[in-house]
Design a protein around this motif. Structure first.
Motif, PDB file in Angstrom:
ATOM      1  N   ASN A  35       0.816  -1.219   0.000  1.00  0.00           N
ATOM      2  CA  ASN A  35       0.000   0.000   0.000  1.00  0.00           C
ATOM      3  C   ASN A  35       0.850   1.270   0.000  1.00  0.00           C
ATOM      4  O   ASN A  35       0.431   2.308   0.515  1.00  0.00           O
ATOM      5  CB  ASN A  35      -0.944   0.007   1.204  1.00  0.00           C
ATOM      6  CG  ASN A  35      -1.955  -1.102   1.109  1.00  0.00           C
ATOM      7  OD1 ASN A  35      -2.575  -1.291   0.068  1.00  0.00           O
ATOM      8  ND2 ASN A  35      -2.112  -1.861   2.182  1.00  0.00           N
ATOM      9  N   LEU A  37       2.717   4.700  -0.985  1.00  0.00           N
ATOM     10  CA  LEU A  37       2.300   5.929  -1.662  1.00  0.00           C
ATOM     11  C   LEU A  37       3.542   6.580  -2.251  1.00  0.00           C
ATOM     12  O   LEU A  37       4.510   6.855  -1.545  1.00  0.00           O
ATOM     13  CB  LEU A  37       1.610   6.877  -0.681  1.00  0.00           C
ATOM     14  CG  LEU A  37       1.153   8.226  -1.239  1.00  0.00           C
ATOM     15  CD1 LEU A  37       0.140   8.053  -2.377  1.00  0.00           C
ATOM     16  CD2 LEU A  37       0.560   9.075  -0.113  1.00  0.00           C
ATOM     17  N   MET A  39       5.008   9.779  -4.392  1.00  0.00           N
ATOM     18  CA  MET A  39       4.599  11.167  -4.618  1.00  0.00           C
ATOM     19  C   MET A  39       5.676  11.918  -5.407  1.00  0.00           C
ATOM     20  O   MET A  39       6.487  12.648  -4.852  1.00  0.00           O
ATOM     21  CB  MET A  39       4.336  11.841  -3.276  1.00  0.00           C
ATOM     22  CG  MET A  39       3.218  11.176  -2.484  1.00  0.00           C
ATOM     23  SD  MET A  39       3.097  11.758  -0.772  1.00  0.00           S
ATOM     24  CE  MET A  39       4.333  10.716   0.021  1.00  0.00           C
ATOM     25  N   ASP A  45       0.011  11.406  -7.667  1.00  0.00           N
ATOM     26  CA  ASP A  45       0.454  10.388  -6.718  1.00  0.00           C
ATOM     27  C   ASP A  45       0.066   9.013  -7.245  1.00  0.00           C
ATOM     28  O   ASP A  45      -0.895   8.867  -8.006  1.00  0.00           O
ATOM     29  CB  ASP A  45      -0.210  10.598  -5.356  1.00  0.00           C
ATOM     30  CG  ASP A  45       0.274  11.849  -4.650  1.00  0.00           C
ATOM     31  OD1 ASP A  45       1.276  12.450  -5.079  1.00  0.00           O
ATOM     32  OD2 ASP A  45      -0.369  12.222  -3.647  1.00  0.00           O
ATOM     33  N   ARG A  46       0.798   8.003  -6.801  1.00  0.00           N
ATOM     34  CA  ARG A  46       0.505   6.611  -7.158  1.00  0.00           C
ATOM     35  C   ARG A  46       0.399   5.823  -5.859  1.00  0.00           C
ATOM     36  O   ARG A  46       1.275   5.913  -5.006  1.00  0.00           O
ATOM     37  CB  ARG A  46       1.613   6.005  -8.017  1.00  0.00           C
ATOM     38  CG  ARG A  46       1.932   6.770  -9.286  1.00  0.00           C
ATOM     39  CD  ARG A  46       0.920   6.478 -10.352  1.00  0.00           C
ATOM     40  NE  ARG A  46       1.259   7.157 -11.592  1.00  0.00           N
ATOM     41  CZ  ARG A  46       1.004   6.659 -12.775  1.00  0.00           C
ATOM     42  NH1 ARG A  46       0.412   5.496 -12.905  1.00  0.00           N
ATOM     43  NH2 ARG A  46       1.309   7.335 -13.861  1.00  0.00           N
ATOM     44  N   LEU A  47      -0.670   5.042  -5.732  1.00  0.00           N
ATOM     45  CA  LEU A  47      -0.889   4.233  -4.530  1.00  0.00           C
ATOM     46  C   LEU A  47      -0.811   2.765  -4.902  1.00  0.00           C
ATOM     47  O   LEU A  47      -1.508   2.321  -5.818  1.00  0.00           O
ATOM     48  CB  LEU A  47      -2.252   4.549  -3.903  1.00  0.00           C
ATOM     49  CG  LEU A  47      -2.589   3.800  -2.624  1.00  0.00           C
ATOM     50  CD1 LEU A  47      -1.605   4.143  -1.501  1.00  0.00           C
ATOM     51  CD2 LEU A  47      -4.009   4.110  -2.183  1.00  0.00           C
ATOM     52  N   ARG A 122       6.196   5.219   2.024  1.00  0.00           N
ATOM     53  CA  ARG A 122       5.865   6.540   1.498  1.00  0.00           C
ATOM     54  C   ARG A 122       7.142   7.130   0.917  1.00  0.00           C
ATOM     55  O   ARG A 122       8.194   7.094   1.548  1.00  0.00           O
ATOM     56  CB  ARG A 122       5.334   7.484   2.586  1.00  0.00           C
ATOM     57  CG  ARG A 122       4.083   6.994   3.299  1.00  0.00           C
ATOM     58  CD  ARG A 122       2.887   7.056   2.364  1.00  0.00           C
ATOM     59  NE  ARG A 122       1.650   6.667   2.993  1.00  0.00           N
ATOM     60  CZ  ARG A 122       1.080   5.469   2.908  1.00  0.00           C
ATOM     61  NH1 ARG A 122       1.673   4.499   2.244  1.00  0.00           N
ATOM     62  NH2 ARG A 122      -0.092   5.219   3.476  1.00  0.00           N
TER      63      ARG A 122
END
Length: 130
Positions: A35, A37, A39, A45-47, A122
């Motif tokens: 999951n 993230l 940026m 953004d890509r999740l 992240r």
């Protein structure tokens, strides 16, 4: 065995640049949590891993990246979480033949340790002047 900070430093300074240089989508995907993230500057953004891999492939579809240097300037670990603040330098060569560009990125990673492996959860970066 390496301690957590050493493991994180190795991912940031060695494994990540090697995957970018090789344009290794599978290796790149393995660096992230399910999951995660992603940026990037001036892009959506890509999740999640599929979106991140798609974004990575799109970024490099029309350009080559010269060997990148990555330096972790700050690493902290709190249990199974950690973060890295660092800098990456690269030269971008557009495939259409326009002039190359040297770029200096400031990078922040939030990381999670999953089954003994540090992964990016992240990632955010921006371009800085030299």
């Amino acid at each position: 065995m390496n301690n957590d900070k050493d493991q994180i430093r190795q991912v940031f300074e060695e494994v990540y640049p090697a995957n970018i240089k090789a344009r290794d989508l599978e290796g790149y995907a393995k660096l992230y949590t399910d999951n995660a993230l992603w940026m990037p500057p001036d892009q959506p953004d890509r999740l999640g891993i599929p979106g991140i891999v798609e974004g990575f492939a799109a970024q490099f579809a029309n350009q080559e990246v010269a060997p990148m240097s990555a330096t972790a300037e700050e690493i902290e670990v709190i249990g199974n979480f950690g973060y890295v603040v660092g800098r990456c330098l690269a030269t971008i060569y557009p495939r259409e033949g326009t002039a190359s560009q040297e770029v200096n990125f400031r990078v922040i990673w939030l990381m999670k340790k999953e089954e003994g492996i540090w992964k990016i959860d992240r990632e955010i970066w921006n371009v800085k002047p030299h």
